[in-house]
Design a protein around this motif. Structure first.
Motif, PDB file in Angstrom:
ATOM      1  N   GLY A 147       0.836  -1.193   0.000  1.00 46.50           N
ATOM      2  CA  GLY A 147       0.000   0.000   0.000  1.00 46.50           C
ATOM      3  C   GLY A 147       0.868   1.238   0.000  1.00 46.50           C
ATOM      4  O   GLY A 147       2.073   1.166   0.267  1.00 46.50           O
ATOM      5  N   VAL A 148       0.253   2.374  -0.287  1.00 46.55           N
ATOM      6  CA  VAL A 148       0.947   3.655  -0.292  1.00 46.55           C
ATOM      7  C   VAL A 148       0.238   4.572   0.703  1.00 46.55           C
ATOM      8  O   VAL A 148      -0.985   4.711   0.661  1.00 46.55           O
ATOM      9  CB  VAL A 148       0.939   4.293  -1.702  1.00 46.55           C
ATOM     10  N   VAL A 149       1.008   5.163   1.612  1.00 46.83           N
ATOM     11  CA  VAL A 149       0.437   6.076   2.600  1.00 46.83           C
ATOM     12  C   VAL A 149      -0.066   7.315   1.867  1.00 46.83           C
ATOM     13  O   VAL A 149       0.679   7.958   1.120  1.00 46.83           O
ATOM     14  CB  VAL A 149       1.483   6.471   3.668  1.00 46.83           C
ATOM     15  N   THR A 150      -1.355   7.634   2.065  1.00 48.47           N
ATOM     16  CA  THR A 150      -1.964   8.772   1.379  1.00 48.47           C
ATOM     17  C   THR A 150      -2.227   9.951   2.299  1.00 48.47           C
ATOM     18  O   THR A 150      -2.398  11.073   1.823  1.00 48.47           O
ATOM     19  CB  THR A 150      -3.296   8.367   0.715  1.00 48.47           C
ATOM     20  N   ALA A 151      -2.286   9.708   3.627  1.00 50.80           N
ATOM     21  CA  ALA A 151      -2.606  10.802   4.551  1.00 50.80           C
ATOM     22  C   ALA A 151      -2.194  10.458   5.967  1.00 50.80           C
ATOM     23  O   ALA A 151      -2.137   9.281   6.341  1.00 50.80           O
ATOM     24  CB  ALA A 151      -4.107  11.097   4.515  1.00 50.80           C
ATOM     25  N   HIS A 152      -1.878  11.500   6.732  1.00 56.39           N
ATOM     26  CA  HIS A 152      -1.687  11.400   8.178  1.00 56.39           C
ATOM     27  C   HIS A 152      -2.896  12.066   8.816  1.00 56.39           C
ATOM     28  O   HIS A 152      -3.241  13.195   8.457  1.00 56.39           O
ATOM     29  CB  HIS A 152      -0.427  12.138   8.622  1.00 56.39           C
ATOM     30  N   HIS A 153      -3.556  11.362   9.726  1.00 56.37           N
ATOM     31  CA  HIS A 153      -4.712  11.886  10.447  1.00 56.37           C
ATOM     32  C   HIS A 153      -4.400  11.837  11.944  1.00 56.37           C
ATOM     33  O   HIS A 153      -3.513  11.088  12.357  1.00 56.37           O
ATOM     34  CB  HIS A 153      -5.952  11.024  10.181  1.00 56.37           C
ATOM     35  N   PRO A 154      -5.124  12.568  12.782  1.00 56.70           N
ATOM     36  CA  PRO A 154      -4.896  12.482  14.229  1.00 56.70           C
ATOM     37  C   PRO A 154      -5.080  11.063  14.776  1.00 56.70           C
ATOM     38  O   PRO A 154      -4.455  10.679  15.747  1.00 56.70           O
ATOM     39  CB  PRO A 154      -5.941  13.426  14.823  1.00 56.70           C
ATOM     40  N   TRP A 155      -5.909  10.263  14.130  1.00 57.25           N
ATOM     41  CA  TRP A 155      -6.211   8.906  14.584  1.00 57.25           C
ATOM     42  C   TRP A 155      -5.399   7.828  13.885  1.00 57.25           C
ATOM     43  O   TRP A 155      -5.492   6.658  14.215  1.00 57.25           O
ATOM     44  CB  TRP A 155      -7.702   8.618  14.401  1.00 57.25           C
ATOM     45  N   GLY A 156      -4.589   8.181  12.871  1.00 59.43           N
ATOM     46  CA  GLY A 156      -3.795   7.175  12.172  1.00 59.43           C
ATOM     47  C   GLY A 156      -3.481   7.566  10.740  1.00 59.43           C
ATOM     48  O   GLY A 156      -3.324   8.738  10.428  1.00 59.43           O
ATOM     49  N   LEU A 157      -3.424   6.562   9.867  1.00 56.87           N
ATOM     50  CA  LEU A 157      -2.991   6.765   8.483  1.00 56.87           C
ATOM     51  C   LEU A 157      -4.083   6.414   7.485  1.00 56.87           C
ATOM     52  O   LEU A 157      -4.886   5.509   7.729  1.00 56.87           O
ATOM     53  CB  LEU A 157      -1.785   5.859   8.171  1.00 56.87           C
ATOM     54  N   GLY A 158      -4.061   7.100   6.346  1.00 56.90           N
ATOM     55  CA  GLY A 158      -4.833   6.689   5.182  1.00 56.90           C
ATOM     56  C   GLY A 158      -3.880   5.945   4.265  1.00 56.90           C
ATOM     57  O   GLY A 158      -2.740   6.363   4.071  1.00 56.90           O
ATOM     58  N   VAL A 159      -4.311   4.820   3.708  1.00 54.96           N
ATOM     59  CA  VAL A 159      -3.461   3.986   2.857  1.00 54.96           C
ATOM     60  C   VAL A 159      -4.263   3.517   1.652  1.00 54.96           C
ATOM     61  O   VAL A 159      -5.392   3.052   1.790  1.00 54.96           O
ATOM     62  CB  VAL A 159      -2.926   2.754   3.626  1.00 54.96           C
ATOM     63  N   ARG A 160      -3.675   3.647   0.447  1.00 51.35           N
ATOM     64  CA  ARG A 160      -4.281   3.125  -0.781  1.00 51.35           C
ATOM     65  C   ARG A 160      -3.570   1.826  -1.138  1.00 51.35           C
ATOM     66  O   ARG A 160      -2.339   1.774  -1.243  1.00 51.35           O
ATOM     67  CB  ARG A 160      -4.141   4.118  -1.932  1.00 51.35           C
ATOM     68  N   LEU A 161      -4.343   0.760  -1.306  1.00 52.04           N
ATOM     69  CA  LEU A 161      -3.771  -0.527  -1.688  1.00 52.04           C
ATOM     70  C   LEU A 161      -3.392  -0.498  -3.163  1.00 52.04           C
ATOM     71  O   LEU A 161      -4.180  -0.059  -4.006  1.00 52.04           O
ATOM     72  CB  LEU A 161      -4.753  -1.656  -1.401  1.00 52.04           C
ATOM     73  N   GLU A 162      -2.181  -0.924  -3.472  1.00 50.93           N
ATOM     74  CA  GLU A 162      -1.671  -0.820  -4.837  1.00 50.93           C
ATOM     75  C   GLU A 162      -2.456  -1.666  -5.833  1.00 50.93           C
ATOM     76  O   GLU A 162      -2.812  -1.203  -6.902  1.00 50.93           O
ATOM     77  CB  GLU A 162      -0.195  -1.208  -4.895  1.00 50.93           C
ATOM     78  N   GLU A 163      -2.699  -2.920  -5.500  1.00 48.52           N
ATOM     79  CA  GLU A 163      -3.309  -3.822  -6.476  1.00 48.52           C
ATOM     80  C   GLU A 163      -4.775  -3.490  -6.735  1.00 48.52           C
ATOM     81  O   GLU A 163      -5.203  -3.401  -7.874  1.00 48.52           O
ATOM     82  CB  GLU A 163      -3.166  -5.273  -6.016  1.00 48.52           C
ATOM     83  N   SER A 164      -5.555  -3.301  -5.682  1.00 51.36           N
ATOM     84  CA  SER A 164      -6.999  -3.078  -5.841  1.00 51.36           C
ATOM     85  C   SER A 164      -7.376  -1.604  -5.959  1.00 51.36           C
ATOM     86  O   SER A 164      -8.456  -1.279  -6.448  1.00 51.36           O
ATOM     87  CB  SER A 164      -7.745  -3.681  -4.656  1.00 51.36           C
ATOM     88  N   GLY A 165      -6.518  -0.707  -5.461  1.00 50.05           N
ATOM     89  CA  GLY A 165      -6.848   0.708  -5.436  1.00 50.05           C
ATOM     90  C   GLY A 165      -7.765   1.093  -4.288  1.00 50.05           C
ATOM     91  O   GLY A 165      -8.142   2.249  -4.141  1.00 50.05           O
ATOM     92  N   ASP A 166      -8.137   0.112  -3.446  1.00 49.07           N
ATOM     93  CA  ASP A 166      -8.994   0.392  -2.291  1.00 49.07           C
ATOM     94  C   ASP A 166      -8.296   1.353  -1.342  1.00 49.07           C
ATOM     95  O   ASP A 166      -7.080   1.270  -1.136  1.00 49.07           O
ATOM     96  CB  ASP A 166      -9.329  -0.894  -1.519  1.00 49.07           C
ATOM     97  N   GLU A 167      -9.081   2.269  -0.770  1.00 48.51           N
ATOM     98  CA  GLU A 167      -8.578   3.177   0.260  1.00 48.51           C
ATOM     99  C   GLU A 167      -8.882   2.557   1.610  1.00 48.51           C
ATOM    100  O   GLU A 167     -10.012   2.121   1.864  1.00 48.51           O
ATOM    101  CB  GLU A 167      -9.251   4.543   0.159  1.00 48.51           C
ATOM    102  N   GLY A 168      -7.889   2.506   2.476  1.00 52.79           N
ATOM    103  CA  GLY A 168      -8.073   1.920   3.797  1.00 52.79           C
ATOM    104  C   GLY A 168      -7.601   2.853   4.880  1.00 52.79           C
ATOM    105  O   GLY A 168      -6.990   3.887   4.615  1.00 52.79           O
ATOM    106  N   VAL A 169      -7.919   2.473   6.121  1.00 55.17           N
ATOM    107  CA  VAL A 169      -7.486   3.242   7.282  1.00 55.17           C
ATOM    108  C   VAL A 169      -6.667   2.354   8.205  1.00 55.17           C
ATOM    109  O   VAL A 169      -6.895   1.159   8.298  1.00 55.17           O
ATOM    110  CB  VAL A 169      -8.694   3.841   8.053  1.00 55.17           C
ATOM    111  N   MET A 170      -5.687   2.971   8.841  1.00 56.40           N
ATOM    112  CA  MET A 170      -4.848   2.281   9.810  1.00 56.40           C
ATOM    113  C   MET A 170      -4.857   3.116  11.089  1.00 56.40           C
ATOM    114  O   MET A 170      -4.301   4.202  11.112  1.00 56.40           O
ATOM    115  CB  MET A 170      -3.425   2.133   9.262  1.00 56.40           C
ATOM    116  N   VAL A 171      -5.529   2.605  12.128  1.00 53.19           N
ATOM    117  CA  VAL A 171      -5.605   3.346  13.380  1.00 53.19           C
ATOM    118  C   VAL A 171      -4.258   3.278  14.099  1.00 53.19           C
ATOM    119  O   VAL A 171      -3.409   2.436  13.797  1.00 53.19           O
ATOM    120  CB  VAL A 171      -6.743   2.825  14.284  1.00 53.19           C
ATOM    121  N   LEU A 172      -4.065   4.166  15.055  1.00 54.70           N
ATOM    122  CA  LEU A 172      -2.784   4.301  15.762  1.00 54.70           C
ATOM    123  C   LEU A 172      -2.207   2.971  16.229  1.00 54.70           C
ATOM    124  O   LEU A 172      -1.020   2.707  16.057  1.00 54.70           O
ATOM    125  CB  LEU A 172      -2.954   5.220  16.967  1.00 54.70           C
ATOM    126  N   THR A 173      -3.033   2.137  16.846  1.00 56.25           N
ATOM    127  CA  THR A 173      -2.533   0.886  17.422  1.00 56.25           C
ATOM    128  C   THR A 173      -2.227  -0.176  16.371  1.00 56.25           C
ATOM    129  O   THR A 173      -1.691  -1.224  16.710  1.00 56.25           O
ATOM    130  CB  THR A 173      -3.545   0.320  18.433  1.00 56.25           C
TER     131      THR A 173
END
Length: 167
Positions: free
Chosen positions: A12-38
């Motif tokens: 995946g590619v990190v797309t954003a930094h948020h107060p609660w974690g990261l935004g990540v776009r998956l390379e193969e599918s293009g899906d946007e995902g979230v990664m919380v702090l923990t």
């Protein structure tokens, strides 16, 4: 909540930094995902954004798959999750190389960049050795501890891309 399972390891590619974690776009599918702090790292100090991968950085992730369907794609980059440990870290265990890692190879550092070093493998390929992959703990390796230009290093290239990891 249903049983938590982990999906396959993906890039995946990190797309954003948020107060609660990261935004990540998956390379193969293009899906946007979230990664919380923990879910960023096994070490809780990585909840501090100072330790996060940069926006645009390519990272390995796994989806959290819940028993019930959910529209939100939840991701983790915890090393314990890369090894299939859903609920925690197993410190005494030595982890094998991640999926997609090739055999260890020798190479020579050819350039320093703001993100790490470039390594020319003995095969002639040029790879990127990112600063975060040279870390041995939660503190990034300061540039003065990076291998010098012309120095021989042993790396483990990723089969799916030019980025290398320390062996």
């Amino acid at each position: 909540m249903g049983e938590i399972r982990l999906g396959p390891i993906e890039w995946g590619v990190v797309t954003a930094h948020h107060p609660w974690g990261l935004g990540v776009r998956l390379e193969e599918s293009g899906d946007e995902g979230v990664m919380v702090l923990t879910s960023i790292h096994d070490d809780p100090r990585h909840c501090d954004s100072e330790y996060w991968p940069d926006v645009g950085a390519r990272i390995r992730v796994r989806r959290y798959i819940y028993g019930a369907p959910d529209d939100e794609v939840r991701l983790t980059s915890r090393e314990s999750a890369m090894e299939g440990l859903v609920n925690g870290y197993d410190p005494p265990r030595e982890y094998p190389p991640p999926e997609g890692a090739g055999p260890a190879q020798e190479g020579t550092v050819v350039a320093h960049r703001d993100w790490g070093v470039e390594v020319r493998l003995d095969s002639g390929q040029i790879g990127q050795l990112r600063a975060r992959l040279m870390e041995s703990g939660p503190d990034p390796a300061p540039e003065e501890r990076w291998p010098g230009i012309g120095e021989r290093v042993r790396v483990r290239p990723w089969a799916s891309g030019p980025t290398a990891a320390c062996d």
